[in-house]
Write a protein that holds these residues in place. Structure first.
Motif, PDB file in Angstrom:
ATOM      1  N   GLY A 188      14.303   0.595  18.299  1.00  0.00           N
ATOM      2  CA  GLY A 188      14.953   0.515  17.110  1.00  0.00           C
ATOM      3  C   GLY A 188      14.026   0.587  15.836  1.00  0.00           C
ATOM      4  O   GLY A 188      12.883   0.960  15.962  1.00  0.00           O
ATOM      5  N   VAL A 189      14.421   0.198  14.647  1.00  0.00           N
ATOM      6  CA  VAL A 189      13.814   0.214  13.300  1.00  0.00           C
ATOM      7  C   VAL A 189      13.725  -1.484  12.983  1.00  0.00           C
ATOM      8  O   VAL A 189      14.627  -1.996  12.645  1.00  0.00           O
ATOM      9  N   GLY A 190      12.532  -2.142  13.166  1.00  0.00           N
ATOM     10  CA  GLY A 190      12.409  -3.332  12.846  1.00  0.00           C
ATOM     11  C   GLY A 190      12.206  -3.654  11.372  1.00  0.00           C
ATOM     12  O   GLY A 190      12.295  -4.629  10.991  1.00  0.00           O
ATOM     13  N   LEU A 191      11.777  -2.463  10.706  1.00  0.00           N
ATOM     14  CA  LEU A 191      11.576  -2.600   9.195  1.00  0.00           C
ATOM     15  C   LEU A 191      11.839  -1.381   8.267  1.00  0.00           C
ATOM     16  O   LEU A 191      11.153  -0.307   8.753  1.00  0.00           O
ATOM     17  N   TYR A 192      13.084  -1.137   7.817  1.00  0.00           N
ATOM     18  CA  TYR A 192      13.087  -0.211   6.975  1.00  0.00           C
ATOM     19  C   TYR A 192      13.228  -0.335   5.417  1.00  0.00           C
ATOM     20  O   TYR A 192      13.639  -1.096   5.060  1.00  0.00           O
ATOM     21  N   ARG A 193      11.905   0.131   4.900  1.00  0.00           N
ATOM     22  CA  ARG A 193      11.562  -0.192   3.718  1.00  0.00           C
ATOM     23  C   ARG A 193      12.507   0.603   2.588  1.00  0.00           C
ATOM     24  O   ARG A 193      12.609   1.991   2.702  1.00  0.00           O
ATOM     25  N   THR A 194      13.250   0.062   1.969  1.00  0.00           N
ATOM     26  CA  THR A 194      14.194   0.470   0.994  1.00  0.00           C
ATOM     27  C   THR A 194      13.497   1.016  -0.501  1.00  0.00           C
ATOM     28  O   THR A 194      14.711   1.545  -1.062  1.00  0.00           O
ATOM     29  N   GLU A 195      12.504   0.758  -0.519  1.00  0.00           N
ATOM     30  CA  GLU A 195      11.995   0.984  -1.998  1.00  0.00           C
ATOM     31  C   GLU A 195      11.960   2.471  -2.288  1.00  0.00           C
ATOM     32  O   GLU A 195      12.282   2.971  -3.586  1.00  0.00           O
ATOM     33  N   VAL A 219      18.837  -1.133  13.214  1.00  0.00           N
ATOM     34  CA  VAL A 219      17.946  -0.807  12.167  1.00  0.00           C
ATOM     35  C   VAL A 219      18.133  -2.018  11.272  1.00  0.00           C
ATOM     36  O   VAL A 219      18.983  -2.721  10.906  1.00  0.00           O
ATOM     37  N   VAL A 220      16.754  -2.707  10.951  1.00  0.00           N
ATOM     38  CA  VAL A 220      16.606  -3.604  10.135  1.00  0.00           C
ATOM     39  C   VAL A 220      16.505  -3.281   8.686  1.00  0.00           C
ATOM     40  O   VAL A 220      15.455  -2.682   8.451  1.00  0.00           O
ATOM     41  N   PHE A 221      17.375  -3.493   7.625  1.00  0.00           N
ATOM     42  CA  PHE A 221      17.182  -3.197   6.144  1.00  0.00           C
ATOM     43  C   PHE A 221      16.649  -4.119   5.491  1.00  0.00           C
ATOM     44  O   PHE A 221      16.948  -5.183   5.113  1.00  0.00           O
ATOM     45  N   ARG A 222      15.431  -3.926   4.932  1.00  0.00           N
ATOM     46  CA  ARG A 222      14.681  -5.174   4.040  1.00  0.00           C
ATOM     47  C   ARG A 222      15.231  -4.621   2.814  1.00  0.00           C
ATOM     48  O   ARG A 222      14.846  -3.709   2.308  1.00  0.00           O
ATOM     49  N   THR A 223      15.542  -5.728   1.972  1.00  0.00           N
ATOM     50  CA  THR A 223      15.946  -5.313   0.533  1.00  0.00           C
ATOM     51  C   THR A 223      14.723  -5.114  -0.265  1.00  0.00           C
ATOM     52  O   THR A 223      13.486  -5.353   0.052  1.00  0.00           O
ATOM     53  N   LEU A 224      14.685  -4.826  -1.566  1.00  0.00           N
ATOM     54  CA  LEU A 224      13.703  -4.125  -2.450  1.00  0.00           C
ATOM     55  C   LEU A 224      12.655  -5.414  -2.276  1.00  0.00           C
ATOM     56  O   LEU A 224      12.765  -6.334  -2.594  1.00  0.00           O
ATOM     57  N   ASP A 225      11.554  -4.705  -2.161  1.00  0.00           N
ATOM     58  CA  ASP A 225      10.227  -5.562  -2.070  1.00  0.00           C
ATOM     59  C   ASP A 225       9.258  -5.080  -3.344  1.00  0.00           C
ATOM     60  O   ASP A 225       7.911  -5.044  -3.077  1.00  0.00           O
ATOM     61  N   VAL A 226       9.656  -4.693  -4.489  1.00  0.00           N
ATOM     62  CA  VAL A 226       8.862  -4.224  -5.663  1.00  0.00           C
ATOM     63  C   VAL A 226       9.382  -4.749  -6.680  1.00  0.00           C
ATOM     64  O   VAL A 226      10.609  -5.227  -6.712  1.00  0.00           O
ATOM     65  N   PRO A 234       0.597  -1.241  -0.101  1.00  0.00           N
ATOM     66  CA  PRO A 234       0.014   0.017  -0.221  1.00  0.00           C
ATOM     67  C   PRO A 234       0.862   1.143   0.057  1.00  0.00           C
ATOM     68  O   PRO A 234       0.251   2.276  -0.542  1.00  0.00           O
ATOM     69  N   TYR A 235       2.130   1.145   0.543  1.00  0.00           N
ATOM     70  CA  TYR A 235       2.828   2.454   0.655  1.00  0.00           C
ATOM     71  C   TYR A 235       3.356   2.885  -0.724  1.00  0.00           C
ATOM     72  O   TYR A 235       3.246   3.864  -0.939  1.00  0.00           O
ATOM     73  N   ILE A 236       3.735   1.956  -1.617  1.00  0.00           N
ATOM     74  CA  ILE A 236       4.124   2.007  -2.963  1.00  0.00           C
ATOM     75  C   ILE A 236       2.931   2.381  -3.833  1.00  0.00           C
ATOM     76  O   ILE A 236       3.089   3.130  -4.506  1.00  0.00           O
ATOM     77  N   ARG A 237       1.766   1.564  -3.463  1.00  0.00           N
ATOM     78  CA  ARG A 237       0.747   1.929  -4.325  1.00  0.00           C
ATOM     79  C   ARG A 237       0.174   3.249  -4.159  1.00  0.00           C
ATOM     80  O   ARG A 237      -0.264   3.985  -5.309  1.00  0.00           O
ATOM     81  N   ASN A 259       8.327   0.550  12.174  1.00  0.00           N
ATOM     82  CA  ASN A 259       8.287   0.399  10.619  1.00  0.00           C
ATOM     83  C   ASN A 259       8.326   1.828  10.037  1.00  0.00           C
ATOM     84  O   ASN A 259       7.579   2.515  10.134  1.00  0.00           O
ATOM     85  N   ILE A 260       9.395   2.082   9.166  1.00  0.00           N
ATOM     86  CA  ILE A 260       9.513   3.500   8.498  1.00  0.00           C
ATOM     87  C   ILE A 260      10.145   3.416   6.793  1.00  0.00           C
ATOM     88  O   ILE A 260      10.635   2.079   6.873  1.00  0.00           O
ATOM     89  N   GLU A 261       9.928   4.323   6.287  1.00  0.00           N
ATOM     90  CA  GLU A 261      10.309   4.385   5.000  1.00  0.00           C
ATOM     91  C   GLU A 261      11.451   5.647   4.618  1.00  0.00           C
ATOM     92  O   GLU A 261      11.906   5.493   3.374  1.00  0.00           O
ATOM     93  N   LEU A 262      11.488   6.415   5.425  1.00  0.00           N
ATOM     94  CA  LEU A 262      12.236   7.589   5.291  1.00  0.00           C
ATOM     95  C   LEU A 262      13.041   8.091   6.523  1.00  0.00           C
ATOM     96  O   LEU A 262      12.759   7.938   7.876  1.00  0.00           O
TER      97      LEU A 262
END
Length: 591
Positions: free
Chosen positions: A294-301, A332-339, A124-127, A277-280
Motif C-alpha cells: 500500500g502507500v504508507g505516506l502520500y505527501r499531499t503538498e 493509502v495513508v494521506f498526510r495532511t499539509l506539511d509545509v 527535501p522534496y519541496i526544497r 512513500n509517494i507524492e504523485l
C-alpha cells in the motif's frame, strides 16, 4: 584510468555504457540592461507575452505525450502553472517597474529570490521543486530573446542523454527506447528527471558537477547510477569491470523483482507490511509493480505548489479519490499539509521567519489556517469512500495540538453527515512521531490515535540538532546514534503497550544496516521509496527474527555511534555480502 570521473547524485539505479548525446540546452547568459522609465509597461507586456507563449508550448507538449508516458503529463501541468505564478511573473514585473531593468534581468532576480526562500525548506522534496521554477524560467528567457525553445534532436542510435537540465516536456518528446540513461548538470534526489527515469527503469545521475565542460557529444561514457559517477573515456579495464557490474546488477534486479510480490516475511515467520512513500498519483504503477502492500505516506503538498490560488475541495477530492480507487483494496495513508504558507500558498502573505524549520509549518499552519485544513480534511474523508484510507497528522508536538486537530476533524465529519455525503466513519487516524517531545509522551499520544508513523528523517535532525543538508555538519547525521535507536524503541514499545501499530518512514526504513534493528523492535510496517521495495523485501525474506532481536540487544547496550556502526556492519556484511554490493547504492532515494 578514465580521463575524468565526475560526481553526481544517483536517482535511478543502474549502469550504462555508451556515447554521450547532448541536448545543448545549457543556460544562456542573461541580458543586464537598464531601460528608460517610460518603457516599463512595454517591458512588462513582453515578459507576460513570453510567459503566455511558453504556457502554450507546454500545453502542446502535454497534448502530444506518448501513451506510455501519459501518467506523467501532470508534471507538465505543474510547469504550466508556474508560468502564471504571481510569485514569479508579478515579482519580476515589479522589479521592472521599481528598478527600470529589462525583463530578462528582472526574471533572473525573481527566480533567485524564490530559490532563496526554497533553500530554507526542511522537506527535501519541496526544497528541490525550485528546479521546476528554474526550468520554466529558462524557457521564458528563451522566448524573451526572440527564439522558440528548440526541440531536442532525436538521436539516430541508442545514447546516453546529457543536458544542463531535462524538463518533463523535453524528455517526453524523445524516443525513450533509444535512451540508455540520463545525466544532467542540474537536479536533485527528488527531481522530475529522477521520477521519470525510475518509471522507465532507466539509470540516471543528476547534479553532475562540470558535466557540460567535461563531456562532449560522442564521448564514450560510463554512467554509474549506483554510486552517482560519470566516467569519461574509460580505459579497457574499467570497461570490462563495468560491463561485468552491469550484467550482475541487471540479473540481481530480475531476481528480486520476480519475488517482489511475495509477502515480506522473515525466515522464522515474522511478517510486516512494506509500503511506499509517494507524492504523485502517477507513481501508482511503480508502487504496484514493486510489490508494495500500500502507500504508507502520500505527501499531499504537491497539489498546493506553483499555483496562483490553493486548490479547491473538488480538485483535492478528485486527486485523492483517484488514488484511493487505483490502490484499492490496498491502504493509502494521506498526510495532511506539511509545509508553511510562505512556501506554498500564493495568496498568503510572506512570513518573515528567521528559522522556518521551527516555525509555522505542518499541523501548526493547518491549525492557524483552518479554511485550508478543513477543505483538505473534507476531501480526504470523501475520498475514503472509494478505497481504504487513513489520515496522518504531521509534526505533532503534544496532546493539545492533537486534540485540536481531532476536534476539527470531528466537526468536518458532522458537516458531511448533515450533507449526506458518504465517507468511511472508521477511517484510522494517526500521527507522525518526529519531534523529541512526541517521543517522550508517546504513551499518552498513543491513547488518542489508531497508529504511529515515525518520521525518522526529522526525528534525527531535531534530536541531534543538525541539518543534514548542511555540508559542515552533515557528518553528524547518524541514524544509528544511541539516542535515535533508543527513541525509536521507546516509541514502538509505547505504541504496542497501548495496542496500536507502528510504521517507520524515511531513510532508516530503507537502509539494510538499520532494517534488522527495526525488525528486532517488532515494528509493524515500513514505508519507503517505491524503487527500494523489491530489494528491501528480498533482504527481509532472508532475515531471521531471533538474530535481529539479538543484534538489537547488543546495539542497545552500546553507548557510542562508532561501536554500533561497527557491530552492525560486521553483522550485515557477514549475512548479506552480495546484496550490499548493489542495494547500498539505493539507500538515498527517499526523503
Amino acid at each position: 584510468m578514465a580521463r575524468e570521473i565526475l560526481q553526481g547524485i544517483a536517482v535511478s539505479a543502474g549502469v550504462s555504457i555508451g556515447k554521450a548525446f547532448f541536448t545543448n540546452r545549457r543556460r544562456r547568459s542573461v541580458s543586464f540592461e537598464i531601460i528608460p522609465p517610460g518603457a516599463a509597461d512595454s517591458e512588462v507586456a513582453r515578459l507576460e507575452q513570453a510567459a503566455s507563449d511558453v504556457r502554450d508550448d507546454l500545453a502542446r507538449a502535454r497534448d502530444n505525450v506518448p501513451a506510455e508516458l501519459r501518467d506523467h503529463a501532470a508534471i507538465i501541468n505543474s510547469h504550466m502553472m508556474i508560468c502564471q505564478d504571481p510569485k514569479l511573473i508579478r515579482a519580476a514585473s515589479q522589479r521592472i517597474r521599481d528598478h527600470h531593468i529589462c525583463a530578462e534581468w528582472a526574471l533572473d532576480q525573481a527566480v533567485e529570490a524564490i530559490a532563496a526562500a526554497f533553500s530554507a525548506i526542511e522537506d527535501p522534496y519541496i526544497r528541490e521543486r525550485v528546479q521546476d521554477v528554474r526550468a520554466v524560467a529558462e524557457r521564458i528567457q528563451t522566448r524573451l530573446v526572440g527564439r522558440h525553445a528548440e526541440p531536442l534532436r532525436p538521436p539516430d542510435e541508442r545514447i546516453v542523454l546529457m543536458a544542463h537540465d531535462l524538463t518533463p516536456a523535453d524528455a517526453m518528446g524523445l524516443p525513450t527506447v533509444k535512451i540508455m540513461s540520463f545525466a544532467t548538470a542540474e537536479g536533485g534526489k527528488t527531481s522530475h528527471t529522477g521520477i521519470l527515469a525510475r518509471s522507465l527503469q532507466i539509470p540516471a545521475v543528476v547534479g553532475v558537477s562540470s558535466l557540460e565542460e567535461s563531456v562532449g557529444d560522442g564521448d564514450l561514457v560510463i554512467v554509474d547510477a549506483l554510486r552517482g559517477l560519470i566516467l569519461v573515456d574509460p580505459d579497457e579495464a574499467e570497461l570490462a569491470d563495468y560491463t561485468d557490474l552491469k550484467y550482475q546488477f541487471e540479473n540481481y534486479q530480475k531476481s528480486i523483482r520476480r519475488q517482489s510480490t511475495l509477502p515480506a516475511e522473515t525466515l522464522d515467520g515474522y511478517r510486516i507490511d512494506v509500503q511506499a512513500n509517494i507524492e504523485l498519483v502517477e507513481e501508482v504503477p511503480q508502487v504496484l509493480d514493486g510489490g508494495a502492500d500500500g502507500v504508507g505516506l502520500y505527501r499531499t503538498e504537491y497539489a498546493f505548489l506553483n499555483r496562483r490560488t490553493s486548490p479547491t475541495e473538488e480538485e483535492l477530492y478528485d486527486e485523492y479519490a483517484q488514488l484511493a480507487g487505483l490502490l484499492s483494496p490496498r491502504r493509502v495513508v494521506f498526510r495532511t499539509l506539511d509545509v508553511g504558507a510562505d512556501k506554498m500558498l500564493s495568496e498568503q502573505s510572506q512570513l518573515e521567519e528567521p528559522n522556518p524549520a521551527l516555525g509555522l509549518r505542518a499541523i501548526r499552519f493547518c491549525l492557524r489556517h483552518q479554511d485550508v485544513f478543513r477543505r483538505q480534511l473534507r476531501a480526504i474523508l470523501r475520498a475514503s469512500a472509494h478505497g481504504t484510507a487513513s489520515l496522518l497528522f504531521p509534526m505533532i508536538s503534544g496532546l493539545h495540538e492533537l486534540r485540536q486537530a481531532k476536534h476539527i476533524l470531528n466537526e468536518v465529519r458532522a458537516e458531511l453527515d448533515a450533507a449526506g455525503q458518504p465517507y468511511d466513519p472508521d477511517m484510522p487516524v494517526g500521527i507522525m512521531v518526529e519531534l523529541p517531545s512526541a517521543v517522550l509522551i508517546s504513551e499518552a499520544l498513543a491513547q488518542e490515535v489508531d497508529f504511529f508513523s515515525i518520521g525518522t528523517n526529522d526525528l534525527i535532525q531535531y534530536s541531534l540538532g543538525i541539518d543534514r543538508g548542511n555540508k559542515h555538519v552533515s557528518y553528524l547525521y547518524q541514524p544509528l546514534h544511541p539516542a535515535i535507536v533508543r527513541s525509536i524503541k521507546y516509541v514502538v514499545d509505547s505504541a504496542h503497550r497501548m495496542g496500536i501499530s507502528v510504521c517507520v518512514c524515511g531513510e532508516v526504513a530503507s537502509d539494510p544496516y538499520c532494517l534488522p534493528i527495526l525488525l528486532g523492535m517488532q515494528i509493524d510496517a515500513i514505508s519507503i521509496a517505491p524503487q527500494a521495495i523489491p530489494g528491501i523485501k528480498h533482504i527481509l525474506r532472508r532475515t531471521n527474527m531471533e538474530e535481529c532481536k539479538e543484534l538489537l540487544r547488543d546495539v542497545l547496550s552500546a553507548s557510542t555511534v562508532s561501536t554500533i556502526n561497527r557491530m552492525v556492519k560486521e553483522t550485515i556484511y557477514n549475512r548479506f555480502p552480495e546484496e550490499l554490493t548493489f542495494f547500498s547504492s539505493m539507500l538515498d532515494q527517499d526523503d
